[in-house]
Write a protein that holds these residues in place. Structure first.
Motif, PDB file in Angstrom:
ATOM      1  N   GLU A  24       3.083   4.172 -11.702  1.00 37.79           N
ATOM      2  CA  GLU A  24       2.031   3.438 -12.404  1.00 37.79           C
ATOM      3  C   GLU A  24       1.752   2.105 -11.702  1.00 37.79           C
ATOM      4  O   GLU A  24       0.643   1.587 -11.779  1.00 37.79           O
ATOM      5  CB  GLU A  24       2.428   3.190 -13.860  1.00 37.79           C
ATOM      6  CG  GLU A  24       2.402   4.452 -14.697  1.00 37.79           C
ATOM      7  CD  GLU A  24       2.833   4.210 -16.128  1.00 37.79           C
ATOM      8  OE1 GLU A  24       2.063   4.608 -17.033  1.00 37.79           O
ATOM      9  OE2 GLU A  24       3.921   3.628 -16.344  1.00 37.79           O
ATOM     10  N   ASN A  25       2.741   1.574 -11.007  1.00 37.69           N
ATOM     11  CA  ASN A  25       2.566   0.315 -10.277  1.00 37.69           C
ATOM     12  C   ASN A  25       1.826   0.485  -8.960  1.00 37.69           C
ATOM     13  O   ASN A  25       1.412  -0.506  -8.360  1.00 37.69           O
ATOM     14  CB  ASN A  25       3.929  -0.330 -10.016  1.00 37.69           C
ATOM     15  CG  ASN A  25       4.562  -0.843 -11.290  1.00 37.69           C
ATOM     16  OD1 ASN A  25       3.876  -1.325 -12.186  1.00 37.69           O
ATOM     17  ND2 ASN A  25       5.881  -0.718 -11.390  1.00 37.69           N
ATOM     18  N   ASP A  26       1.650   1.704  -8.496  1.00 29.85           N
ATOM     19  CA  ASP A  26       0.995   1.914  -7.201  1.00 29.85           C
ATOM     20  C   ASP A  26      -0.436   1.370  -7.166  1.00 29.85           C
ATOM     21  O   ASP A  26      -0.906   0.968  -6.114  1.00 29.85           O
ATOM     22  CB  ASP A  26       1.019   3.389  -6.808  1.00 29.85           C
ATOM     23  CG  ASP A  26       2.334   3.795  -6.169  1.00 29.85           C
ATOM     24  OD1 ASP A  26       3.378   3.167  -6.459  1.00 29.85           O
ATOM     25  OD2 ASP A  26       2.326   4.754  -5.370  1.00 29.85           O
ATOM     26  N   VAL A  27      -1.108   1.330  -8.318  1.00 30.52           N
ATOM     27  CA  VAL A  27      -2.474   0.796  -8.328  1.00 30.52           C
ATOM     28  C   VAL A  27      -2.498  -0.700  -8.010  1.00 30.52           C
ATOM     29  O   VAL A  27      -3.543  -1.230  -7.645  1.00 30.52           O
ATOM     30  CB  VAL A  27      -3.210   1.071  -9.667  1.00 30.52           C
ATOM     31  CG1 VAL A  27      -3.373   2.556  -9.902  1.00 30.52           C
ATOM     32  CG2 VAL A  27      -2.512   0.414 -10.832  1.00 30.52           C
ATOM     33  N   LYS A  28      -1.350  -1.370  -8.117  1.00 29.61           N
ATOM     34  CA  LYS A  28      -1.273  -2.803  -7.833  1.00 29.61           C
ATOM     35  C   LYS A  28      -1.145  -3.096  -6.343  1.00 29.61           C
ATOM     36  O   LYS A  28      -1.377  -4.223  -5.920  1.00 29.61           O
ATOM     37  CB  LYS A  28      -0.088  -3.418  -8.575  1.00 29.61           C
ATOM     38  CG  LYS A  28      -0.216  -3.324 -10.079  1.00 29.61           C
ATOM     39  CD  LYS A  28       1.032  -3.804 -10.774  1.00 29.61           C
ATOM     40  CE  LYS A  28       0.892  -3.623 -12.281  1.00 29.61           C
ATOM     41  NZ  LYS A  28       2.157  -3.955 -12.976  1.00 29.61           N
ATOM     42  N   TRP A  29      -0.757  -2.078  -5.551  1.00 27.19           N
ATOM     43  CA  TRP A  29      -0.547  -2.354  -4.128  1.00 27.19           C
ATOM     44  C   TRP A  29      -1.076  -1.283  -3.191  1.00 27.19           C
ATOM     45  O   TRP A  29      -1.265  -1.551  -2.017  1.00 27.19           O
ATOM     46  CB  TRP A  29       0.934  -2.609  -3.844  1.00 27.19           C
ATOM     47  CG  TRP A  29       1.863  -1.446  -4.062  1.00 27.19           C
ATOM     48  CD1 TRP A  29       2.367  -1.008  -5.244  1.00 27.19           C
ATOM     49  CD2 TRP A  29       2.415  -0.601  -3.055  1.00 27.19           C
ATOM     50  NE1 TRP A  29       3.191   0.068  -5.038  1.00 27.19           N
ATOM     51  CE2 TRP A  29       3.248   0.339  -3.703  1.00 27.19           C
ATOM     52  CE3 TRP A  29       2.290  -0.536  -1.668  1.00 27.19           C
ATOM     53  CZ2 TRP A  29       3.947   1.325  -3.022  1.00 27.19           C
ATOM     54  CZ3 TRP A  29       2.989   0.457  -0.986  1.00 27.19           C
ATOM     55  CH2 TRP A  29       3.809   1.365  -1.661  1.00 27.19           C
ATOM     56  N   ARG A  30      -1.356  -0.094  -3.680  1.00 28.89           N
ATOM     57  CA  ARG A  30      -1.889   0.979  -2.835  1.00 28.89           C
ATOM     58  C   ARG A  30      -3.405   0.991  -2.981  1.00 28.89           C
ATOM     59  O   ARG A  30      -3.936   1.242  -4.055  1.00 28.89           O
ATOM     60  CB  ARG A  30      -1.311   2.340  -3.260  1.00 28.89           C
ATOM     61  CG  ARG A  30       0.195   2.474  -3.171  1.00 28.89           C
ATOM     62  CD  ARG A  30       0.695   2.851  -1.807  1.00 28.89           C
ATOM     63  NE  ARG A  30      -0.008   3.924  -1.179  1.00 28.89           N
ATOM     64  CZ  ARG A  30       0.253   5.221  -1.354  1.00 28.89           C
ATOM     65  NH1 ARG A  30       1.202   5.625  -2.137  1.00 28.89           N
ATOM     66  NH2 ARG A  30      -0.465   6.117  -0.710  1.00 28.89           N
TER      67      ARG A  30
END
Length: 145
Positions: A24-30
């Motif tokens: 879920e955190n991937d949208v913050k850096w990917r």
């Protein structure tokens, strides 16, 4: 197609692992993901599932991933369950002086349309992934997330 990238993040391994194993955190850096959710609603261990939505040439493309390996503060792996590009990726974490050595490895079955696109965009994709790693390093080291 296989690609391996790594970086040292000057944060404790527990923080880096906790942040980077929750897709879920991937949208913050990917940069390719615009939405992500834990669809299993449970823990992040083996069997957990995630839905990530990317945008490519104006199309919203959902991909489902399943956790296939999970060893706290050491490694985690996912494979696509559904989506346009069969892929497996691993994230490995190693404690180093002052932080965490983070390595990510992608292996994809690139066929048909995607084979053509990936051959044309290989350099762009590599730069994008390298930029994503720099971004997560900055986010975690600045404690923004």
């Amino acid at each position: 197609m296989a690609r391996v990238l790594s970086i040292v993040i000057n944060r404790p391994i527990e923080e880096v692992f906790g942040f980077l194993t929750n897709l879920e955190n991937d949208v913050k850096w990917r940069s390719e993901w615009v939405d992500a959710s834990n669809t299993s609603r449970g823990s992040l261990g083996v069997g957990a599932t995630f839905r990530l939505v990317g945008e490519f040439l104006g199309w919203r493309i959902p991909t489902e991933y399943k956790v296939t390996e999970y060893e706290p503060n050491r490694n985690a792996a996912w494979k696509t369950v559904s989506g346009p590009l069969p892929m497996t990726f691993w994230r490995k974490y190693e404690r180093v002086a002052g932080g965490t050595h983070f390595t990510i490895k992608y292996e994809a079955e690139v066929r048909g349309f995607f084979k053509l696109v990936m051959s044309l965009l290989a350099g762009t994709v590599k730069r994008q992934h390298e930029g994503d790693l720099r971004k997560v390093k900055e986010l975690l080291e600045a404690r923004i997330v």
